[in-house]
Motif scaffolding. Structure first.
Motif, PDB file in Angstrom:
ATOM      1  N   GLY A 102       0.740  -1.231   0.032  1.00 24.02           N
ATOM      2  CA  GLY A 102      -0.136  -0.102   0.175  1.00 24.02           C
ATOM      3  C   GLY A 102       0.794   1.165   0.202  1.00 24.02           C
ATOM      4  N   TRP A 103       2.076   1.182  -0.083  1.00 24.51           N
ATOM      5  CA  TRP A 103       3.014   2.192   0.121  1.00 24.51           C
ATOM      6  C   TRP A 103       3.707   2.274  -1.370  1.00 24.51           C
ATOM      7  CZ3 TRP A 103       8.160   2.026   3.220  1.00 24.51           C
ATOM      8  CH2 TRP A 103       8.813   3.350   3.376  1.00 24.51           C
ATOM      9  N   VAL A 104       4.226   3.559  -1.816  1.00 23.51           N
ATOM     10  CA  VAL A 104       4.672   3.593  -3.178  1.00 23.51           C
ATOM     11  C   VAL A 104       5.969   2.547  -3.253  1.00 23.51           C
ATOM     12  CG1 VAL A 104       6.318   5.372  -2.800  1.00 23.51           C
ATOM     13  CG2 VAL A 104       5.441   4.958  -5.267  1.00 23.51           C
ATOM     14  N   GLY A 139      19.352  -1.708   1.717  1.00 28.42           N
ATOM     15  CA  GLY A 139      18.564  -0.439   1.339  1.00 28.42           C
ATOM     16  C   GLY A 139      17.974   0.163   2.424  1.00 28.42           C
ATOM     17  N   SER A 140      17.790   1.320   2.362  1.00 28.33           N
ATOM     18  CA  SER A 140      17.107   2.222   3.376  1.00 28.33           C
ATOM     19  C   SER A 140      16.341   3.287   2.714  1.00 28.33           C
ATOM     20  CB  SER A 140      17.885   2.907   4.231  1.00 28.33           C
ATOM     21  OG  SER A 140      17.123   3.670   5.150  1.00 28.33           O
ATOM     22  N   VAL A 141      14.732   3.412   2.996  1.00 24.26           N
ATOM     23  CA  VAL A 141      13.965   4.429   2.362  1.00 24.26           C
ATOM     24  C   VAL A 141      12.876   4.827   3.361  1.00 24.26           C
ATOM     25  CG1 VAL A 141      12.392   2.615   1.502  1.00 24.26           C
ATOM     26  CG2 VAL A 141      12.299   4.880   0.577  1.00 24.26           C
ATOM     27  N   GLU A 164      12.745   7.836   5.168  1.00 20.44           N
ATOM     28  CA  GLU A 164      13.137   8.864   6.170  1.00 20.44           C
ATOM     29  C   GLU A 164      14.501   9.192   6.067  1.00 20.44           C
ATOM     30  OE1 GLU A 164      10.844   9.328  10.192  1.00 20.44           O
ATOM     31  OE2 GLU A 164      11.562   7.386   9.999  1.00 20.44           O
ATOM     32  N   PRO A 165      15.099  10.261   6.661  1.00 18.96           N
ATOM     33  CA  PRO A 165      16.482  10.117   6.740  1.00 18.96           C
ATOM     34  C   PRO A 165      17.099   9.171   7.722  1.00 18.96           C
ATOM     35  CG  PRO A 165      15.448  12.346   7.202  1.00 18.96           C
ATOM     36  CD  PRO A 165      14.576  11.521   7.047  1.00 18.96           C
ATOM     37  N   ILE A 166      18.186   8.576   7.321  1.00 20.64           N
ATOM     38  CA  ILE A 166      18.499   7.274   8.230  1.00 20.64           C
ATOM     39  C   ILE A 166      19.489   8.053   8.972  1.00 20.64           C
ATOM     40  CG2 ILE A 166      19.943   6.440   6.133  1.00 20.64           C
ATOM     41  CD1 ILE A 166      20.055   3.824   8.140  1.00 20.64           C
ATOM     42  N   PHE A 183       9.439  21.477  -6.626  1.00 20.38           N
ATOM     43  CA  PHE A 183       9.839  21.464  -5.387  1.00 20.38           C
ATOM     44  C   PHE A 183       9.267  20.464  -4.550  1.00 20.38           C
ATOM     45  CE2 PHE A 183       7.616  23.376  -1.194  1.00 20.38           C
ATOM     46  CZ  PHE A 183       8.893  23.527  -0.550  1.00 20.38           C
ATOM     47  N   ALA A 184      10.457  19.841  -3.823  1.00 19.76           N
ATOM     48  CA  ALA A 184       9.982  18.371  -3.313  1.00 19.76           C
ATOM     49  C   ALA A 184       9.343  18.534  -1.887  1.00 19.76           C
ATOM     50  CB  ALA A 184      11.255  17.633  -3.128  1.00 19.76           C
ATOM     51  N   GLY A 185       9.532  19.784  -1.188  1.00 22.95           N
ATOM     52  CA  GLY A 185       9.137  19.928   0.076  1.00 22.95           C
ATOM     53  C   GLY A 185      10.108  19.551   1.216  1.00 22.95           C
ATOM     54  N   GLY A 223      14.550  16.132   6.348  1.00 23.11           N
ATOM     55  CA  GLY A 223      13.192  16.238   6.509  1.00 23.11           C
ATOM     56  C   GLY A 223      12.306  17.251   6.009  1.00 23.11           C
ATOM     57  N   ARG A 224      10.913  17.025   6.199  1.00 30.69           N
ATOM     58  CA  ARG A 224      10.062  17.971   5.619  1.00 30.69           C
ATOM     59  C   ARG A 224      10.277  19.474   5.747  1.00 30.69           C
ATOM     60  NH1 ARG A 224       8.462  16.332   1.128  1.00 30.69           N
ATOM     61  NH2 ARG A 224       6.456  17.795   1.216  1.00 30.69           N
ATOM     62  N   VAL A 225      10.192  20.595   5.036  1.00 30.12           N
ATOM     63  CA  VAL A 225      10.460  21.996   5.120  1.00 30.12           C
ATOM     64  C   VAL A 225       9.364  22.285   6.164  1.00 30.12           C
ATOM     65  CG1 VAL A 225      10.235  24.000   4.275  1.00 30.12           C
ATOM     66  CG2 VAL A 225      11.405  22.217   2.949  1.00 30.12           C
TER      67      VAL A 225
HETATM   68  C1  6R9 Z   1       9.559   6.654  -0.897  1.00 31.05           C
HETATM   69  C2  6R9 Z   1       8.666   7.334   0.048  1.00 31.05           C
HETATM   70  C3  6R9 Z   1       8.158  11.047   0.753  1.00 31.05           C
HETATM   71  C4  6R9 Z   1       9.083  11.568   1.689  1.00 31.05           C
HETATM   72  C5  6R9 Z   1      10.134  12.628   1.267  1.00 31.05           C
HETATM   73  C6  6R9 Z   1      11.044  12.606   2.474  1.00 31.05           C
HETATM   74  C7  6R9 Z   1      11.032  11.113   2.987  1.00 31.05           C
HETATM   75  C8  6R9 Z   1      11.890   9.347   1.679  1.00 31.05           C
HETATM   76  C9  6R9 Z   1      14.006   9.319   2.311  1.00 31.05           C
HETATM   77  C10 6R9 Z   1      13.346  10.496   2.965  1.00 31.05           C
HETATM   78  C11 6R9 Z   1      15.282  11.145   3.738  1.00 31.05           C
HETATM   79  C12 6R9 Z   1      15.275   9.378   2.528  1.00 31.05           C
HETATM   80  N1  6R9 Z   1      11.856  10.264   2.432  1.00 31.05           N
HETATM   81  N2  6R9 Z   1      13.018   8.586   1.467  1.00 31.05           N
HETATM   82  N3  6R9 Z   1      14.077  11.456   3.485  1.00 31.05           N
HETATM   83  N4  6R9 Z   1      16.033  10.002   3.186  1.00 31.05           N
HETATM   84  N5  6R9 Z   1      16.152   8.284   1.935  1.00 31.05           N
HETATM   85  O1  6R9 Z   1       8.920   7.419   1.130  1.00 31.05           O
HETATM   86  O2  6R9 Z   1       7.481   8.024  -0.501  1.00 31.05           O
HETATM   87  O3  6R9 Z   1       5.546   8.065   1.194  1.00 31.05           O
HETATM   88  O4  6R9 Z   1       5.612   9.546  -0.585  1.00 31.05           O
HETATM   89  O5  6R9 Z   1       7.292   9.814   1.278  1.00 31.05           O
HETATM   90  O6  6R9 Z   1       9.594  10.614   2.579  1.00 31.05           O
HETATM   91  O7  6R9 Z   1      10.619  13.520   3.164  1.00 31.05           O
HETATM   92  O8  6R9 Z   1       9.460  13.614   0.547  1.00 31.05           O
HETATM   93  P1  6R9 Z   1       6.465   8.937   0.070  1.00 31.05           P
END
Ligand code: 6R9
Length: 658
Positions: A307-309, A383-385, A387-389, A504-506, A521-523
């Motif tokens: 359910g997540w991208v 792999g990591s995805v 959030e910032p690790i 703009f990615a935010g 992180g998010r702005v």
């Molecule tokens: C794939 C996914 C997107 C937001 C993105 C950012 C955060 C995702 C990150 C990361 C730092 C990483 N984000 N991967 N921040 N390092 N490697 O997560 O998609 O659920 O749409 O979220 O997640 O803030 O803008 P989505």
């Protein structure tokens, strides 16, 4: 934001790729230059990794920016690319999915099996009146039918809209209504935390509010009793009885493939729209490049939910288009015990693992002795995805999971970008703990100031994308204006400045002295303390670098003196005594630790020791809710929260002044 983001944290460790991996890597350093020399030709070359029924006439049309078209005139079928062509190439007996149910039941699905199931499902959808362009909602647990359902939609040109199995009636109903879905594919339930967790009652309630739904197709997973209505059909009585022959017809490269709603911190969720040719090109290429997939020998496992991208691009479309053998797991990491993930890695000899920082930090909290009990020597890339690790979590992952030599690929991307954008290449990049490093070949990410000027190395600002990329979103379903406003009006032509469209990615980001990228992180989460912009990520990483801390979430709370003040919610590691006086002492020690690492300006006003943090199902910390707590407000929208009891616990602790 008037000033650039402040960079406080510095990291000097680097880890070059192991020599053997580098020598044999799918993608070598030359790819960057090749893509710089001719971006469109570079992507055309990656598109040629796929099977096209009709070749394209033009690689990119950006004349109607910010609406992009890729591989114009080309035609392909996504399911054919992910399934049929591997069977035709003689790999029908190869395992596509090693599925592991939470209770320990298993299924082994070959590419030939997958072809039969996808064909049957495509025939059933067609019989139910679903045609190209129609929308189908998918609300399933992590069972193979989830991948089959998505591929069956793609095969007949229907758009899928996958909704997390944990979402509420409201969340499901609004998503069905927004896209006018015709059909829902669901299950009686799935297994979570050791027991069946029903899905059908939620669907029943949602469908009652959604007149567009004509049928509900139900997979039997748990065997629990369900209420049966006249729209309901069993999967095993329809799909499994249907003909397993289905001719895949090719669709235009820009034919819509799916809608996926982003959680969105405010307002109604955004239905992010992706299309066919460009999306598959980039999902497939990045999976091949960043995981260095060797389809003959690797066993890949992405722990995300479908359910997540991440589940869309890196469980379904990327790996299957590349003919990978992968593991798919239904349940939670601590059922029936906290070693479950490592047990699965050991059992299937997983070589490529893709997971999220939140899970790594949870594993840190549970203790080093747990992964140590299993043989993890098969792992070659981590792999990591999401959030910032944090650098400490990165080091822990490398040491306790990656036996100190498996490269870590920290991949930055979004639902909107469709596929990975910024990441090390495992055979090329000397990576730094906590940095996503550099844009992938063919991607033009940059960090800019308020005027959209590229900041120099050492500077911080906003993450932007300067050039279109194949898997970019094509819009927000039913809302062109919101698409332009959200992503294209902050900088560049959409903001009335210059000729170039800038996405703009935010996210906030910085470039270090070598130009490597650090995501902050998010702005919206950036704090303003006595006139200084401080990123939540950096303070969290400073906290996590203390040996007693497993996880931390930081927010800026209104403060009469400093404008905002730093409030931190911190989870101690499993072996740490955090009760009574020991807890008070730890709090003081942590405040001083942050001040020492980052400077006195970043010293938290308040630190709370908590047992859990509020997270979305994809593992992102919901700082918005913590801010409500820190500012003594009642909680905002909690519909995407994974476990609502967490907030009660945290709020009561706050009131008690703990
Ligand atoms: C794939 C996914 C997107 C937001 C993105 C950012 C955060 C995702 C990150 C990361 C730092 C990483 N984000 N991967 N921040 N390092 N490697 O997560 O998609 O659920 O749409 O979220 O997640 O803030 O803008 P989505």
């Amino acid at each position: 934001m008037s000033e650039t983001l402040e960079n406080l944290y510095s990291e000097t460790r680097t880890f070059p790729p192991p020599a053997e991996l580098a020598a044999d890597a799918n993608v070598q350093a030359g790819a960057y230059q090749q893509a710089d020399d001719n971006r469109e030709e570079f992507w055309a070359q990656q598109a040629r990794r796929l099977h096209w029924a009709k070749p394209w006439d033009q690689v990119l049309d950006w004349s109607n920016a910010p609406f992009a078209k890729w591989f114009l005139g080309g035609e392909l079928n996504i399911a054919y690319n992910c399934v049929d062509r591997h069977v035709e190439a003689g790999h029908g007996d190869k395992v596509a999915i090693h599925w592991e149910g939470e209770p320990g039941d298993t299924r082994t699905i070959t590419y030939a099996d997958l072809l039969r199931s996808v064909s049957q499902a495509a025939n059933t959808l067609t019989e139910l009146g679903v045609t190209a362009g129609d929308r189908v909602a998918i609300y399933l647990p992590m069972i193979p039918e989830a991948a089959v359902a998505m591929l069956a939609c793609a095969r007949i040109g229907a758009l899928h809209s996958v909704v997390f199995g944990g979402f509420s009636v409201d969340a499901l109903a609004t998503r069905i209504q927004d896209a006018d879905c015709k059909l829902v594919i669901t299950a009686d339930g799935g297994y979570r935390r050791g027991k069946p967790s029903a899905l059908k009652p939620t669907v029943d309630e949602a469908v009652a509010q959604c007149p567009s739904i004509e049928h509900v197709l139900v997979v039997r997973r748990t065997g629990e009793d369900v209420t049966w209505g006249d729209k309901d059909l069993w999967w095993h009585e329809t799909v499994e009885q249907a003909s397993d022959k289905h001719e895949a017809r090719a669709f235009d490269s820009e034919h819509p493939l799916f809608i996926l709603y982003t959680s969105g911190t405010t307002g109604k969720p955004k239905g992010i729209l992706h299309t066919t040719g460009g999306y598959l090109t980039q999902a497939s290429y990045t999976h091949h490049a960043v995981f260095d997939l060797k389809p003959e020998t690797d066993v890949y496992w992405c722990t995300a939910d479908i359910g997540w991208v991440t589940g869309h691009s890196y469980i379904v479309y990327g790996p299957l288009s590349n003919g990978a053998t992968q593991v798919m797991y239904e349940g939670t990491p601590d059922t029936p015990h906290r070693g479950r993930f490592w047990e699965i890695v050991d059992k299937y000899k997983v070589s490529l693992l893709y997971t999220a920082p939140t899970l790594i930090r949870t594993m840190m909290k549970w203790g080093d002795d747990i992964p140590a009990k299993y043989d993890l020597s098969s792992l070659r890339i981590l792999g990591s995805v999401g959030e910032p690790i944090n650098p400490e979590a990165w080091m822990w992952y490398r040491e306790h999971v990656g036996h100190n030599n498996a490269p870590i690929v920290d991949t930055w991307w979004q639902t909107e970008t469709g596929a990975m954008m910024i990441s090390p290449l495992p055979g090329v990049t000397a990576s730094k703990p906590g940095s996503a490093m550099t844009p992938l070949p063919g991607i033009s990410a940059d960090v800019v100031n308020d005027e959209a000027e590229s900041v120099p190395d050492g500077g911080g600002g906003f993450l932007v994308l300067r050039e279109p990329w194949p898997s970019m979103l094509r819009g927000i379903w039913g809302d062109e204006q919101r698409f332009k406003d959200t992503y294209w009006s902050r900088f560049g032509k959409g903001a009335g400045v210059g000729d170039a469209w800038i996405y703009f990615a935010g996210d906030g980001a910085k470039k270090d002295a070598d130009g490597s990228l650090w995501l902050l992180g998010r702005v919206d989460d950036v704090m303003l303390i006595s006139g200084h912009n401080i990123s939540t990520t950096e303070v969290e990483s400073a906290l996590v670098s203390h040996p007693s801390v497993a996880e931390a979430a930081v927010v800026g709370a209104t403060d009469p003196t400093t404008g905002q003040a730093i409030v931190a919610f911190t989870i101690p590691r499993g072996n740490v005594d955090a009760s009574g006086d020991a807890g008070e002492k730890l709090i003081q020690e942590l405040r001083n630790h942050v001040a020492k690492k980052l400077g006195p300006i970043a010293k938290p006003r308040q630190i709370m020791l908590v047992a859990e943090l509020p997270k979305t199902r994809s593992g992102k910390i919901m700082r918005r809710l913590l801010k409500d707590v820190a500012e003594n407000r009642s909680l905002g929208d909690v519909t995407t929260l994974q476990d609502s009891a967490v907030m009660d616990l945290i709020s009561s602790g706050m009131q008690a002044g703990k």
